[in-house]
Design a protein around this motif. Structure first.
Motif, mmCIF file in Angstrom:
data_model
loop_
_atom_site.group_PDB
_atom_site.id
_atom_site.type_symbol
_atom_site.label_atom_id
_atom_site.label_comp_id
_atom_site.label_asym_id
_atom_site.label_seq_id
_atom_site.Cartn_x
_atom_site.Cartn_y
_atom_site.Cartn_z
ATOM 1 N N SER A 149 0.811 -1.218 0.000
ATOM 2 C CA SER A 149 0.000 0.000 0.000
ATOM 3 C C SER A 149 0.841 1.262 0.000
ATOM 4 O O SER A 149 0.356 2.341 0.342
ATOM 5 C CB SER A 149 -0.957 -0.005 1.206
ATOM 6 O OG SER A 149 -1.870 -1.073 1.098
ATOM 7 N N HIS B 289 -8.088 0.161 -0.370
ATOM 8 C CA HIS B 289 -7.654 0.222 1.030
ATOM 9 C C HIS B 289 -8.568 -0.613 1.927
ATOM 10 O O HIS B 289 -8.105 -1.214 2.906
ATOM 11 C CB HIS B 289 -7.620 1.675 1.502
ATOM 12 C CG HIS B 289 -6.519 2.480 0.875
ATOM 13 N ND1 HIS B 289 -5.192 2.126 0.981
ATOM 14 C CD2 HIS B 289 -6.557 3.617 0.121
ATOM 15 C CE1 HIS B 289 -4.443 3.016 0.328
ATOM 16 N NE2 HIS B 289 -5.255 3.928 -0.195
ATOM 17 N N MET C 16 -7.414 -4.270 1.483
ATOM 18 C CA MET C 16 -6.121 -4.655 2.053
ATOM 19 C C MET C 16 -6.245 -5.090 3.510
ATOM 20 O O MET C 16 -5.364 -5.786 4.025
ATOM 21 C CB MET C 16 -5.128 -3.499 1.927
ATOM 22 C CG MET C 16 -4.712 -3.195 0.498
ATOM 23 S SD MET C 16 -4.154 -4.642 -0.437
ATOM 24 C CE MET C 16 -2.663 -5.079 0.454
ATOM 25 N N THR D 299 -1.182 4.530 -5.698
ATOM 26 C CA THR D 299 -1.821 3.937 -4.523
ATOM 27 C C THR D 299 -1.177 2.622 -4.110
ATOM 28 O O THR D 299 -1.018 2.345 -2.918
ATOM 29 C CB THR D 299 -3.316 3.692 -4.807
ATOM 30 O OG1 THR D 299 -3.920 4.936 -5.166
ATOM 31 C CG2 THR D 299 -4.030 3.110 -3.598
ATOM 32 N N ALA D 300 -0.790 1.782 -5.080
ATOM 33 C CA ALA D 300 -0.226 0.464 -4.783
ATOM 34 C C ALA D 300 1.180 0.361 -5.360
ATOM 35 O O ALA D 300 1.488 0.970 -6.397
ATOM 36 C CB ALA D 300 -1.117 -0.644 -5.355
#
Length: 606
Positions: A120, A234, A237, A267-268
C-alpha cells in the motif's frame, strides 16, 4: 528443532552438502539431473517446493469431497454449465473457496501484516528514468487519513455490474481466474452474510475486482473514479493480511494487486506486488511441468495453474523491461507447457470466446519475444543462431508476423494491441550493450516506434478502456529522452516539423499523466529541461543560416521563415543576414513558439 530446509534426494543419498537452491541445487544443476526432495519417512521423491507438495497432497485428498456449494432455484447469478469439464471446474472452485475461507479464519500474522502495508505504498519512479537525486522514497500512508469502503455498504446490484464488467471485458485479457470462481466469491460476500468473518479471500478478491473495473470509467472528471477505486483498495487490504501465504488463491489475489497498480501506481506498489507474486508462483512450482510420478492432478487444476503462471509471466516482462529491472525468472528455467489453444478445451465455447482466448495467447507470445530481445540486447543471453544482424532481421520478421496475426481479429483484441508491438520494436533497435552504436536505419525505426507507442498510450489515457498510467510513464519517458538525444539526426533524416510535433505530443502526454499520477511531475520537469536545450540549439547561432545549411533551403524558403517569425514575434526582429546572431536570452518569446503551427516543414523534408 527441525530445520527449515532439507537436502535434495541426490545430495542426501551421497551424503554431500546441498545448497537447497530453487528450482534445482547447484550439484544437480551441474550434473544435469532432476533435483527432487525426499520424504524421509517413506523414502519416496517429493517436489522440492514443500508448499507445492502440501497443496498437491491436500488437493488429492479433498478431490473425493463433494462440493459444499449448492445453487438454489432462485439464483440470480450464473449457474455452472453442465458440460463434464466445466462441472469439474465448478467442483474445484467450490472446494478452493471452502478451503480458503476455513483457513482464513485465523488471525493475520506479523509477516502478512507487513506485506500488506508494503503493498500500500506508492510505486516509486525508477532511478533509471530520473536518477536517484530526483527519487522520493515511497512511504506507507497514515492509515488514519486513508478513506476505505466496505463491500457491504455497496448495493449488490451495483457490485454485480462492476464484477460483470471485469468478467466480460478484463478477465479475458488476464485469465488467471475461472469465471465460476469469481461468482462463487461474489455469492460468498453478498449471499452468505453470516460468513463474512471467514471469507477474507472473497472480500479481498471482489473488492479488488470492483476497484479495477471502476478505473475503466470514461468520466471526464477522472478524480472521482480514482478516489472510489482507492477506497475499495484500502478496504480490501484489511483482508489481505488474513490470507494464507503461498496458496494458489493468495497468488491470484496478489496478481489482482499487480493489475490494480498498473492503473493506480500512486496507490499500490507495483514492484513489491510483482516480486511477491513471482516468488509465490515459483514457490508453488507453477513454472514447472507437473510430474505424474508425484501426484495425479485434475485437468482443471493443471490448466488454471498454467494460466496463472503465464499471466504473471506476462506482467513480469511488461513491468520489468521498460525500467530495465531484473526479471523475476529467466526463460530457461521455465518448462511448464504453453497453454496452446485447443478447440476441445471447452465444448460449449462460442467463437467470440475462442477468439479472445487466442488473443490472450498472442499477448503472452509477444511477451516471450520481448523477453528474448531484453535478454540478448541488455542481458547475457547468447544469440540463438547466426550473427547479431541475422537475429535482428529474424526478430523483426517475427514481430511483424505477430502483428499481422494479432490484428486479424481486432474486435476481440484489447485496444492496446494496435501499438504494443512498437514498444518491443523500440527495444530491438535502440542503443544497447549488445549494439551501442546502431545504424541510422535502426534509429529511424526507433523514431517511428516511439511515435506509434506515444500516440497509443496518449489515446488510452484520453478515451481507452484501460488506462495504463504506469506503462505510459515508463515507456514514453525513456523514448522521449532517446528522441532528444538524437534530435539533430532526426531533423536531418526526417524533418524539423516531425521532431517538434512529436516533442509537443510528449509534452501533452506528460502533462496529462502528471494529473493522473502526480509523482510523474518530475518526468514532466526533466523532459521540459531537456526540450528547452533542444529549442535553445535552434537559436544559438544565426537561426535561418543554420537551417539553410542543414536543410538546404532556398532563398524563398528563408523568406517564408522570416515571414512566419515576424507574424509570431513581431517586426522588430532584425533582417536576416549571415552575421546576425539571435540569442534566446535576447528574444525569449522564441522559447514558447509552437513550431507545428508555422506550416513550413513539408517543404523542409530532405
Amino acid at each position: 528443532m527441525n530445520r527449515a530446509t532439507y537436502a535434495c534426494a541426490r545430495c542426501f543419498k551421497q551424503k554431500r552438502k546441498c545448497d537447497s537452491r530453487s528450482p534445482a541445487c547447484s550439484r544437480c544443476l551441474a550434473a544435469g539431473v532432476e533435483c527432487v526432495g525426499l520424504d524421509r519417512a517413506t523414502a519416496t521423491p517429493v517436489p522440492r517446493s514443500l508448499a507445492q507438495y502440501l497443496e498437491q497432497r491436500i488437493e488429492s485428498l479433498e478431490s473425493e469431497v463433494e462440493s459444499m456449494t449448492a445453487h438454489g432455484s432462485g439464483d440470480q447469478h450464473p449457474r455452472p454449465p453442465q458440460t463434464s469439464f466445466e462441472q469439474d471446474i465448478h467442483h474445484f472452485v467450490a472446494d478452493l473457496a471452502s478451503n480458503s475461507n476455513d483457513a482464513n479464519s485465523s488471525a493475520p500474522d506479523l509477516f502478512s501484516s507487513l506485506v500488506a502495508k508494503s503493498l500500500s505504498t506508492p510505486s516509486p519512479i525508477p532511478d533509471v528514468l530520473v536518477g536517484p537525486t530526483h527519487q522520493l522514497e515511497a512511504t506507507p500512508r497514515d492509515s488514519s487519513r486513508v478513506t476505505t469502503i466496505e463491500l457491504m455498504s455497496i448495493p449488490s446490484h451495483v457490485a454485480e455490474v462492476l464484477v460483470k464488467v471485469y468478467v466480460d471485458k478484463i478477465l479475458p485479457q488476464y485469465p488467471y481466474f475461472y469465471v465460476e470462481q469469481i461468482w462463487v466469491h461474489f455469492k460468498t460476500v453478498y449471499d452468505n452474510v453470516q460468513s463474512i468473518a471467514l471469507a477474507h479471500s472473497s472480500h479481498f478478491i471482489i473488492a479488488l475486482i470492483m476497484a479495477v473495473s471502476t478505473m475503466t470509467s470514461k468520466a471526464a472528471e477522472f478524480e472521482k473514479p480514482m478516489a472510489f477505486s482507492d477506497a475499495l483498495y484500502h478496504g480490501a487490504m484489511k483482508h489481505y493480511e488474513a490470507l494464507q501465504p503461498n496458496t494458489l488463491e493468495t497468488l491470484q489475489a496478489t496478481i489482482l494487486v499487480c493489475q490494480f497498480a498498473t492503473f493506480r501506481p500512486a496507490t499500490a506498489n507495483i514492484w513489491r506486488a510483482r516480486d511477491i507474486a513471482m516468488r509465490m508462483a515459483i514457490a508453488l512450482g507453477l513454472h514447472r511441468k507437473p510430474n505424474p510420478r508425484w501426484h495425479s492432478m485434475k485437468p482443471e487444476t493443471e490448466i488454471l495453474r498454467a494460466q496463472v503462471f503465464w499471466v504473471i509471466y506476462a506482467m513480469d516482462r511488461s513491468f520489468g523491461v521498460p525500467p530495465m529491472r531484473p526479471l523475476g525468472i529467466t526463460d530457461d528455467q521455465i518448462d511448464v507447457e504453453f497453454p496452446e489453444h485447443n478447440e476441445n478445451d471447452l465444448p460449449n465455447e462460442d467463437t467470440y470466446s475462442s477468439r479472445r482466448k487466442i488473443q490472450w495467447l498472442n499477448h503472452v507470445r509477444l511477451r516471450q519475444l520481448q523477453s528474448e530481445v531484453y535478454d540478448i540486447n541488455f542481458g547475457t543471453a547468447e544469440i540463438p543462431f547466426g550473427s547479431y544482424q541475422i537475429w535482428m532481421s529474424d526478430m523483426d520478421s517475427r514481430l511483424q508476423s505477430w502483428k499481422q496475426e494479432a490484428t486479424i481479429m481486432p474486435e476481440t483484441g484489447p485496444d492496446w494491441f494496435d501499438f504494443v508491438m512498437s514498444t518491443v520494436q523500440f527495444y530491438l533497435h535502440q542503443p544497447c550493450p549488445r549494439n551501442p552504436t546502431p545504424k541510422d536505419i535502426d534509429r529511424v525505426v526507433c523514431f517511428e516506434a516511439a511515435s506509434t507507442s506515444l500516440h497509443g498510450y496518449y489515446g488510452l489515457m484520453q478515451t481507452g478502456f484501460l488506462k495504463f498510467d504506469w506503462h505510459s510513464s515508463n515507456q514514453c519517458f525513456p523514448n522521449s529522452m532517446f528522441i532528444l538525444d538524437n534530435a539533430a539526426f532526426f531533423v536531418n533524416a526526417l524533418s524539423l516539423g516531425r521532431v517538434v510535433s512529436l516533442l509537443d505530443k510528449y509534452a501533452e502526454c506528460f502533462t496529462l499523466l502528471s494529473k493522473r499520477w502526480p509523482a510523474t511531475a518530475v518526468l514532466c520537469t526533466k523532459f521540459e529541461e531537456r526540450r528547452s536545450l533542444f529549442q535553445s540549439s535552434l537559436f544559438s547561432s544565426s537561426l535561418v543560416g543554420d537551417l539553410s545549411q542543414t536543410l538546404g533551403m532556398t532563398t524563398q524558403n528563408q523568406a517564408d521563415i522570416m515571414e512566419a517569425i515576424h507574424a509570431y514575434a513581431g517586426p522588430e526582429f532584425p533582417a536576416f543576414d549571415d552575421t546576425t546572431y539571435w540569442g534566446v536570452d535576447e528574444y525569449p518569446q522564441f522559447m514558447d513558439l509552437d513550431w507545428s503551427t508555422v506550416g513550413l516543414y513539408d517543404d523542409m523534408v530532405l
